[in-house]
Design a protein around this motif. Sequence first.
Motif, PDB file in Angstrom:
ATOM      1  N   SER A  44      15.680  -0.253  -1.665  1.00 61.40           N
ATOM      2  CA  SER A  44      15.588   0.963  -2.120  1.00 61.40           C
ATOM      3  C   SER A  44      14.707   2.038  -1.547  1.00 61.40           C
ATOM      4  CB  SER A  44      15.656   1.172  -3.746  1.00 61.40           C
ATOM      5  OG  SER A  44      14.249   0.805  -3.998  1.00 61.40           O
ATOM      6  N   ARG A  45      14.850   3.096  -1.630  1.00 63.77           N
ATOM      7  CA  ARG A  45      14.026   4.009  -0.890  1.00 63.77           C
ATOM      8  C   ARG A  45      12.730   3.847  -1.552  1.00 63.77           C
ATOM      9  NH1 ARG A  45      16.807   8.278  -0.597  1.00 63.77           N
ATOM     10  NH2 ARG A  45      17.464   8.155   1.477  1.00 63.77           N
ATOM     11  N   THR A  46      12.613   3.816  -2.871  1.00 69.30           N
ATOM     12  CA  THR A  46      11.295   3.691  -3.476  1.00 69.30           C
ATOM     13  C   THR A  46      10.481   2.391  -3.290  1.00 69.30           C
ATOM     14  OG1 THR A  46      12.303   4.982  -5.374  1.00 69.30           O
ATOM     15  CG2 THR A  46      10.266   3.521  -5.926  1.00 69.30           C
ATOM     16  N   GLY A  47      11.365   1.180  -3.164  1.00 66.94           N
ATOM     17  CA  GLY A  47      10.781  -0.150  -2.849  1.00 66.94           C
ATOM     18  C   GLY A  47      10.090  -0.016  -1.288  1.00 66.94           C
ATOM     19  N   MET A  48      10.983   0.779  -0.567  1.00 64.57           N
ATOM     20  CA  MET A  48      10.123   0.947   0.827  1.00 64.57           C
ATOM     21  C   MET A  48       8.922   1.669   0.729  1.00 64.57           C
ATOM     22  SD  MET A  48      12.209  -0.324   3.103  1.00 64.57           S
ATOM     23  CE  MET A  48      13.690  -1.243   3.042  1.00 64.57           C
TER      24      MET A  48
END
Length: 83
Positions: free
Chosen positions: A14-18
């Motif tokens: 996910s974007r947050t994980g990235m």
Amino acid sequence: MSGKLQKAKGFKKSRTGMYISIATSLFGVVGTVKRAKQARAEGDTLQLVDVAVSAAGIVTGVALLVRELRRLDLEDVVDDVLD
């Protein structure tokens, strides 16, 4: 596979994980800089080479994460166009 485990695996992509992965990788710079200063002070060439290799690994890792983040953004744009 359980739902929680599947959700956790999806978080990494996910974007947050990235963003979290990039921040974690950049946090490693602090330790690398400290090791570089110590190696310079001691004149230890082998430690300096180790620091250079570590720094290259950090740069490569961040570059890969940024590329993946851009791909996520591109997929979002394509999905918006197709909808």
